[in-house]
Design a protein around this motif. Sequence first.
Motif, PDB file in Angstrom:
ATOM      1  N   LEU A   5     -19.594  25.842  35.937  1.00  0.00           N
ATOM      2  CA  LEU A   5     -18.341  26.568  36.207  1.00  0.00           C
ATOM      3  C   LEU A   5     -18.501  27.411  37.457  1.00  0.00           C
ATOM      4  O   LEU A   5     -19.550  28.044  37.664  1.00  0.00           O
ATOM      5  CB  LEU A   5     -17.970  27.480  35.029  1.00  0.00           C
ATOM      6  CG  LEU A   5     -16.676  28.308  35.251  1.00  0.00           C
ATOM      7  CD1 LEU A   5     -15.836  28.358  33.980  1.00  0.00           C
ATOM      8  CD2 LEU A   5     -16.966  29.717  35.763  1.00  0.00           C
ATOM      9  N   SER A   6     -17.476  27.382  38.297  1.00  0.00           N
ATOM     10  CA  SER A   6     -17.456  28.342  39.395  1.00  0.00           C
ATOM     11  C   SER A   6     -16.050  28.906  39.554  1.00  0.00           C
ATOM     12  O   SER A   6     -15.086  28.351  39.020  1.00  0.00           O
ATOM     13  CB  SER A   6     -17.960  27.737  40.698  1.00  0.00           C
ATOM     14  OG  SER A   6     -18.304  28.808  41.579  1.00  0.00           O
ATOM     15  N   GLY A   7     -15.958  30.011  40.256  1.00  0.00           N
ATOM     16  CA  GLY A   7     -14.675  30.678  40.442  1.00  0.00           C
ATOM     17  C   GLY A   7     -14.447  30.996  41.904  1.00  0.00           C
ATOM     18  O   GLY A   7     -15.397  31.184  42.663  1.00  0.00           O
ATOM     19  N   VAL A  40      -9.577  32.548  40.366  1.00  0.00           N
ATOM     20  CA  VAL A  40      -9.707  33.842  39.685  1.00  0.00           C
ATOM     21  C   VAL A  40      -8.694  34.870  40.209  1.00  0.00           C
ATOM     22  O   VAL A  40      -9.040  35.842  40.876  1.00  0.00           O
ATOM     23  CB  VAL A  40     -11.170  34.368  39.709  1.00  0.00           C
ATOM     24  CG1 VAL A  40     -12.071  33.452  38.881  1.00  0.00           C
ATOM     25  CG2 VAL A  40     -11.732  34.471  41.116  1.00  0.00           C
ATOM     26  N   HIS A  43      -9.205  38.577  39.221  1.00  0.00           N
ATOM     27  CA  HIS A  43     -10.158  39.295  40.063  1.00  0.00           C
ATOM     28  C   HIS A  43      -9.497  39.796  41.348  1.00  0.00           C
ATOM     29  O   HIS A  43      -9.871  40.845  41.877  1.00  0.00           O
ATOM     30  CB  HIS A  43     -11.355  38.404  40.416  1.00  0.00           C
ATOM     31  CG  HIS A  43     -12.400  38.365  39.352  1.00  0.00           C
ATOM     32  ND1 HIS A  43     -12.647  37.253  38.585  1.00  0.00           N
ATOM     33  CD2 HIS A  43     -13.265  39.305  38.912  1.00  0.00           C
ATOM     34  CE1 HIS A  43     -13.626  37.517  37.723  1.00  0.00           C
ATOM     35  NE2 HIS A  43     -14.013  38.757  37.905  1.00  0.00           N
ATOM     36  N   GLN A 107     -22.023  44.112  45.322  1.00  0.00           N
ATOM     37  CA  GLN A 107     -20.665  43.778  45.746  1.00  0.00           C
ATOM     38  C   GLN A 107     -19.715  44.959  45.475  1.00  0.00           C
ATOM     39  O   GLN A 107     -18.819  45.230  46.266  1.00  0.00           O
ATOM     40  CB  GLN A 107     -20.163  42.516  45.033  1.00  0.00           C
ATOM     41  CG  GLN A 107     -18.873  41.985  45.636  1.00  0.00           C
ATOM     42  CD  GLN A 107     -18.486  40.594  45.140  1.00  0.00           C
ATOM     43  OE1 GLN A 107     -18.745  40.203  44.022  1.00  0.00           O
ATOM     44  NE2 GLN A 107     -17.858  39.832  46.008  1.00  0.00           N
ATOM     45  N   TYR A 125     -15.308  44.497  37.377  1.00  0.00           N
ATOM     46  CA  TYR A 125     -15.178  43.117  37.878  1.00  0.00           C
ATOM     47  C   TYR A 125     -16.260  42.181  37.337  1.00  0.00           C
ATOM     48  O   TYR A 125     -15.966  41.072  36.863  1.00  0.00           O
ATOM     49  CB  TYR A 125     -15.200  43.229  39.404  1.00  0.00           C
ATOM     50  CG  TYR A 125     -15.164  41.988  40.244  1.00  0.00           C
ATOM     51  CD1 TYR A 125     -14.117  41.799  41.169  1.00  0.00           C
ATOM     52  CD2 TYR A 125     -16.171  41.015  40.208  1.00  0.00           C
ATOM     53  CE1 TYR A 125     -14.087  40.687  41.989  1.00  0.00           C
ATOM     54  CE2 TYR A 125     -16.126  39.902  41.019  1.00  0.00           C
ATOM     55  CZ  TYR A 125     -15.088  39.743  41.913  1.00  0.00           C
ATOM     56  OH  TYR A 125     -15.061  38.639  42.719  1.00  0.00           O
ATOM     57  N   GLN A 129     -16.034  38.514  35.331  1.00  0.00           N
ATOM     58  CA  GLN A 129     -16.727  37.319  35.829  1.00  0.00           C
ATOM     59  C   GLN A 129     -17.651  36.755  34.745  1.00  0.00           C
ATOM     60  O   GLN A 129     -17.745  35.533  34.559  1.00  0.00           O
ATOM     61  CB  GLN A 129     -17.522  37.645  37.100  1.00  0.00           C
ATOM     62  CG  GLN A 129     -18.232  36.432  37.678  1.00  0.00           C
ATOM     63  CD  GLN A 129     -18.776  36.672  39.083  1.00  0.00           C
ATOM     64  OE1 GLN A 129     -18.531  37.725  39.697  1.00  0.00           O
ATOM     65  NE2 GLN A 129     -19.509  35.709  39.600  1.00  0.00           N
ATOM     66  N   ASP A 132     -15.577  34.774  32.413  1.00  0.00           N
ATOM     67  CA  ASP A 132     -15.251  33.459  32.990  1.00  0.00           C
ATOM     68  C   ASP A 132     -16.355  32.456  32.667  1.00  0.00           C
ATOM     69  O   ASP A 132     -16.102  31.298  32.355  1.00  0.00           O
ATOM     70  CB  ASP A 132     -15.156  33.522  34.530  1.00  0.00           C
ATOM     71  CG  ASP A 132     -14.100  34.486  35.043  1.00  0.00           C
ATOM     72  OD1 ASP A 132     -13.189  34.832  34.277  1.00  0.00           O
ATOM     73  OD2 ASP A 132     -14.207  34.889  36.229  1.00  0.00           O
ATOM     74  N   ILE A 133     -17.573  32.920  32.799  1.00  0.00           N
ATOM     75  CA  ILE A 133     -18.729  32.025  32.670  1.00  0.00           C
ATOM     76  C   ILE A 133     -19.066  31.778  31.200  1.00  0.00           C
ATOM     77  O   ILE A 133     -19.235  30.633  30.767  1.00  0.00           O
ATOM     78  CB  ILE A 133     -19.935  32.661  33.404  1.00  0.00           C
ATOM     79  CG1 ILE A 133     -19.631  32.765  34.907  1.00  0.00           C
ATOM     80  CG2 ILE A 133     -21.213  31.867  33.140  1.00  0.00           C
ATOM     81  CD1 ILE A 133     -20.597  33.648  35.680  1.00  0.00           C
ATOM     82  N   VAL A 141     -24.032  27.830  37.320  1.00  0.00           N
ATOM     83  CA  VAL A 141     -22.960  28.458  38.089  1.00  0.00           C
ATOM     84  C   VAL A 141     -23.272  28.287  39.578  1.00  0.00           C
ATOM     85  O   VAL A 141     -24.112  29.005  40.124  1.00  0.00           O
ATOM     86  CB  VAL A 141     -22.848  29.962  37.750  1.00  0.00           C
ATOM     87  CG1 VAL A 141     -21.608  30.560  38.405  1.00  0.00           C
ATOM     88  CG2 VAL A 141     -22.805  30.184  36.242  1.00  0.00           C
ATOM     89  N   VAL A 143     -22.921  29.074  43.144  1.00  0.00           N
ATOM     90  CA  VAL A 143     -22.359  30.206  43.908  1.00  0.00           C
ATOM     91  C   VAL A 143     -23.208  30.463  45.147  1.00  0.00           C
ATOM     92  O   VAL A 143     -24.329  29.965  45.257  1.00  0.00           O
ATOM     93  CB  VAL A 143     -22.351  31.520  43.079  1.00  0.00           C
ATOM     94  CG1 VAL A 143     -21.187  31.573  42.109  1.00  0.00           C
ATOM     95  CG2 VAL A 143     -23.665  31.732  42.361  1.00  0.00           C
ATOM     96  N   GLN A 147     -23.790  36.139  45.115  1.00  0.00           N
ATOM     97  CA  GLN A 147     -23.358  36.244  43.718  1.00  0.00           C
ATOM     98  C   GLN A 147     -24.512  36.212  42.726  1.00  0.00           C
ATOM     99  O   GLN A 147     -24.299  36.300  41.519  1.00  0.00           O
ATOM    100  CB  GLN A 147     -22.378  35.111  43.385  1.00  0.00           C
ATOM    101  CG  GLN A 147     -21.044  35.250  44.087  1.00  0.00           C
ATOM    102  CD  GLN A 147     -20.326  36.517  43.653  1.00  0.00           C
ATOM    103  OE1 GLN A 147     -20.170  36.776  42.470  1.00  0.00           O
ATOM    104  NE2 GLN A 147     -19.919  37.324  44.624  1.00  0.00           N
ATOM    105  N   HIS A 150     -24.578  39.026  40.189  1.00  0.00           N
ATOM    106  CA  HIS A 150     -23.567  38.956  39.132  1.00  0.00           C
ATOM    107  C   HIS A 150     -23.950  37.944  38.048  1.00  0.00           C
ATOM    108  O   HIS A 150     -23.659  38.154  36.875  1.00  0.00           O
ATOM    109  CB  HIS A 150     -22.203  38.570  39.715  1.00  0.00           C
ATOM    110  CG  HIS A 150     -21.529  39.691  40.444  1.00  0.00           C
ATOM    111  ND1 HIS A 150     -20.358  39.524  41.143  1.00  0.00           N
ATOM    112  CD2 HIS A 150     -21.863  40.998  40.582  1.00  0.00           C
ATOM    113  CE1 HIS A 150     -19.993  40.680  41.671  1.00  0.00           C
ATOM    114  NE2 HIS A 150     -20.899  41.583  41.363  1.00  0.00           N
TER     115      HIS A 150
HETATM  116  N1  TRP Z   1     -17.162  36.936  42.186  1.00  0.00           N
HETATM  117  C1  TRP Z   1     -17.061  35.601  42.727  1.00  0.00           C
HETATM  118  C2  TRP Z   1     -17.012  35.711  44.261  1.00  0.00           C
HETATM  119  O1  TRP Z   1     -16.760  36.767  44.786  1.00  0.00           O
HETATM  120  C3  TRP Z   1     -15.849  34.859  42.214  1.00  0.00           C
HETATM  121  C4  TRP Z   1     -15.953  34.555  40.746  1.00  0.00           C
HETATM  122  C5  TRP Z   1     -15.178  35.088  39.754  1.00  0.00           C
HETATM  123  C6  TRP Z   1     -16.850  33.639  40.145  1.00  0.00           C
HETATM  124  N2  TRP Z   1     -15.522  34.538  38.570  1.00  0.00           N
HETATM  125  C7  TRP Z   1     -16.541  33.651  38.760  1.00  0.00           C
HETATM  126  C8  TRP Z   1     -17.871  32.813  40.631  1.00  0.00           C
HETATM  127  C9  TRP Z   1     -17.254  32.872  37.858  1.00  0.00           C
HETATM  128  C10 TRP Z   1     -18.585  32.037  39.724  1.00  0.00           C
HETATM  129  C11 TRP Z   1     -18.273  32.062  38.351  1.00  0.00           C
HETATM  130  O2  TRP Z   1     -17.224  34.717  44.923  1.00  0.00           O
END
Ligand code: TRP
Length: 327
Positions: A5-7, A40, A43, A107, A125, A129, A132-133, A141, A143, A147, A150
């Motif tokens: 999963l990524s966002g 996202v 976010h 961050q 935040y 996140q 989400d994961i 993940v 990224v 990241q 996080h």
């Molecule tokens: N914080 C990540 C960024 O700034 C974005 C993000 C939000 C994300 N939720 C996530 C990345 C879940 C990976 C998985 O790029």
Amino acid sequence: MRRVLSGIQPTGQLHLGNYLGAVRNWAKMQHDTDAFFCIVDLHSITIPQEPGAIGRESLRLAQMLIAAGLDPEVCTLFVQSHVREHTECSWLLECTASFGELSRMAQFKDKSDRQEFISAGLFTYPALQAADILLYDTNDVPVGADQRQHIELTRDIAERFNYRYGETFVLPAAVIPSAGARVMDLQRPTDKMSKSLDSPKGTIDLLDQPDQIEKKIRSAVTDNDGEVRFDVSNKPGVSNLLSILGAATDKDPEELASEYSQYGPLKADAAAAVVELLAPLQARFAELEADPAETTRLLATGAAKARSIAAATLTRAKSNIGFLPDS
Ligand code: TRP
């Protein structure tokens, strides 16, 4: 199959750095993993947004991602705010993360330094996140290196939750791409090409037209020793052009360096390669833009699929905490 999963935030244009550094890799991964990609939008409101803009930007980002190769028939592409479980799970995780942990996030320090109004959401935040994961029993993940902290926090939160309430969440790992595809700003080649850098001449937007791409690459900052060599620390500008040309043509930047003795031809070839790389993506985007209902439908399907998994995980988490069942 591993769950991935990524966002990505819907604010700002996607640029060549996002594409070569992340999205192109996601498009490859979707074929041999069970891949989820989340826009996202929740976010994004950690920083004030112009009313109404966020929905338009989410749709546009979805169209860009599909144009860039994410296939909603193959992966699960969805908008975070469409799956309510994210906000609810986020609260459970806020209560599992400590104030100290959240205070140490680089961050947050970086973004809060640049804000007049620092929302509580900007501070929490990383808990959203983590939701989400963790809602998707994610293994990997993908990224950027920024990241990593996080994802490590997400792991720590999951571990603590499992310890307190019993086995609930799968522990995820960050997958950071190797340095190869790091695309730097064309005007400030020691900084990563970035949506937030506010450097229009240094950033190649995925929808830039050929003449804009040529102009930006022609005026890219290099140096004045005149030698074409891949040497990131001493020749960041030239190395960036070699990286871009290499990533766009699937060649090794060091080998490419030996084919050039002057900057002009290197720039011309890099520009031509980027124009060629982006042409099919831009054509596909134009089709999607002409039929927004199609993307809306694809996102609804993605959200339904995401929701069914997220709901089961959230129920498990709430039940392990021991809330009074609502039925
Ligand atoms: N914080 C990540 C960024 O700034 C974005 C993000 C939000 C994300 N939720 C996530 C990345 C879940 C990976 C998985 O790029």
